[in-house]
Design a protein around this motif. Structure first.
Motif, mmCIF file in Angstrom:
data_model
loop_
_atom_site.group_PDB
_atom_site.id
_atom_site.type_symbol
_atom_site.label_atom_id
_atom_site.label_comp_id
_atom_site.label_asym_id
_atom_site.label_seq_id
_atom_site.Cartn_x
_atom_site.Cartn_y
_atom_site.Cartn_z
ATOM 1 N N PHE A 1 0.837 -1.206 0.000
ATOM 2 C CA PHE A 1 0.000 0.000 0.000
ATOM 3 C C PHE A 1 0.870 1.253 0.000
ATOM 4 O O PHE A 1 0.673 2.156 -0.812
ATOM 5 C CB PHE A 1 -0.928 -0.029 1.226
ATOM 6 C CG PHE A 1 -1.730 1.221 1.423
ATOM 7 C CD1 PHE A 1 -2.676 1.619 0.485
ATOM 8 C CD2 PHE A 1 -1.555 1.995 2.562
ATOM 9 C CE1 PHE A 1 -3.425 2.773 0.680
ATOM 10 C CE2 PHE A 1 -2.294 3.142 2.762
ATOM 11 C CZ PHE A 1 -3.234 3.537 1.819
ATOM 12 N N ILE A 2 1.864 1.289 0.889
ATOM 13 C CA ILE A 2 2.752 2.451 0.969
ATOM 14 C C ILE A 2 3.560 2.598 -0.325
ATOM 15 O O ILE A 2 3.718 3.701 -0.854
ATOM 16 C CB ILE A 2 3.673 2.338 2.207
ATOM 17 C CG1 ILE A 2 2.836 2.474 3.482
ATOM 18 C CG2 ILE A 2 4.786 3.379 2.153
ATOM 19 C CD1 ILE A 2 3.577 2.110 4.750
ATOM 20 N N GLY A 3 4.042 1.477 -0.860
ATOM 21 C CA GLY A 3 4.784 1.529 -2.122
ATOM 22 C C GLY A 3 3.925 2.020 -3.267
ATOM 23 O O GLY A 3 4.394 2.794 -4.116
ATOM 24 N N ASP A 4 2.678 1.581 -3.301
ATOM 25 C CA ASP A 4 1.751 2.027 -4.342
ATOM 26 C C ASP A 4 1.508 3.535 -4.226
ATOM 27 O O ASP A 4 1.499 4.251 -5.233
ATOM 28 C CB ASP A 4 0.431 1.260 -4.213
ATOM 29 C CG ASP A 4 -0.171 0.870 -5.547
ATOM 30 O OD1 ASP A 4 0.602 0.596 -6.494
ATOM 31 O OD2 ASP A 4 -1.407 0.828 -5.640
ATOM 32 N N SER B 1 -3.132 4.829 -6.425
ATOM 33 C CA SER B 1 -4.095 4.992 -5.327
ATOM 34 C C SER B 1 -3.868 4.033 -4.159
ATOM 35 O O SER B 1 -4.321 4.308 -3.049
ATOM 36 C CB SER B 1 -5.516 4.786 -5.851
ATOM 37 O OG SER B 1 -5.734 3.415 -6.174
ATOM 38 N N GLY B 2 -3.218 2.919 -4.399
ATOM 39 C CA GLY B 2 -3.039 1.924 -3.345
ATOM 40 C C GLY B 2 -4.316 1.168 -3.034
ATOM 41 O O GLY B 2 -4.396 0.446 -2.039
ATOM 42 N N ASP B 3 -5.319 1.327 -3.889
ATOM 43 C CA ASP B 3 -6.670 0.839 -3.611
ATOM 44 C C ASP B 3 -6.776 -0.630 -3.201
ATOM 45 O O ASP B 3 -7.325 -0.909 -2.145
ATOM 46 C CB ASP B 3 -7.582 1.129 -4.805
ATOM 47 C CG ASP B 3 -9.025 0.852 -4.486
ATOM 48 O OD1 ASP B 3 -9.480 1.273 -3.411
ATOM 49 O OD2 ASP B 3 -9.686 0.194 -5.313
ATOM 50 N N VAL C 1 -5.546 -4.011 4.092
ATOM 51 C CA VAL C 1 -5.064 -3.452 5.357
ATOM 52 C C VAL C 1 -6.252 -3.046 6.238
ATOM 53 O O VAL C 1 -6.271 -3.336 7.441
ATOM 54 C CB VAL C 1 -4.115 -2.259 5.106
ATOM 55 C CG1 VAL C 1 -3.764 -1.551 6.403
ATOM 56 C CG2 VAL C 1 -2.857 -2.736 4.401
ATOM 57 N N ALA C 2 -7.250 -2.403 5.646
ATOM 58 C CA ALA C 2 -8.425 -1.990 6.421
ATOM 59 C C ALA C 2 -9.167 -3.206 6.979
ATOM 60 O O ALA C 2 -9.590 -3.208 8.142
ATOM 61 C CB ALA C 2 -9.360 -1.155 5.544
#
Length: 133
Positions: free
Chosen positions: A98-101, A107-109, A115-116
């Protein structure tokens, strides 16, 4: 005694069978997606994992203990810690993706939702087990 042994043998075959079925599903999905090579590689890896589990089932006391219908306290603790470790690895991996995206300007979608879901599930289990232990 034979019924218990049959149930235990079924459990020991279920885990390798799951890996093999998952490999087959990946192969079919990849084929429909036009990525047969990836499907074959994935199926091969999961088939090897399945074979390794079948072989472990014959010789490993730990694997036999973990696949019993009602494992003793030691094996139940081992299984719980293994699942917890798996959850940590998957959560850290998805958080890193997610952070890399985000750092790449995307968007890291898909990773955000993993993660959520992990965070919400963790909070729900803490709340549940704090009331039921």
């Amino acid at each position: 005694m034979r019924a218990q042994q049959a149930t235990t043998n079924t459990a020991r075959r279920a885990v390798p069978g799951f890996f093999l079925a998952l490999g087959g599903a990946c192969l079919v999905a990849a084929t429909f997606g036009g990525r047969l090579a990836i499907g074959l590689v994935t199926f091969g890896i999961l088939a090897l994992c399945s074979l390794a589990l079948v072989l472990l089932g014959r010789r490993s006391e730990t694997y036999q203990g973990l696949t019993e219908k009602e494992p003793d306290e030691r094996f139940a603790r081992i299984a719980g810690r293994a699942w917890a470790g798996t959850g940590v690895v998957l959560t850290v991996g998805n958080l890193s993706a997610f952070i890399g995206d985000l750092a790449s300007g995307r968007s890291g979608d898909p990773y955000f939702w993993f993660v959520a879901t992990a965070a919400i599930t963790y909070i729900a289990f803490v709340a549940f087990w704090s009331r039921h232990t």
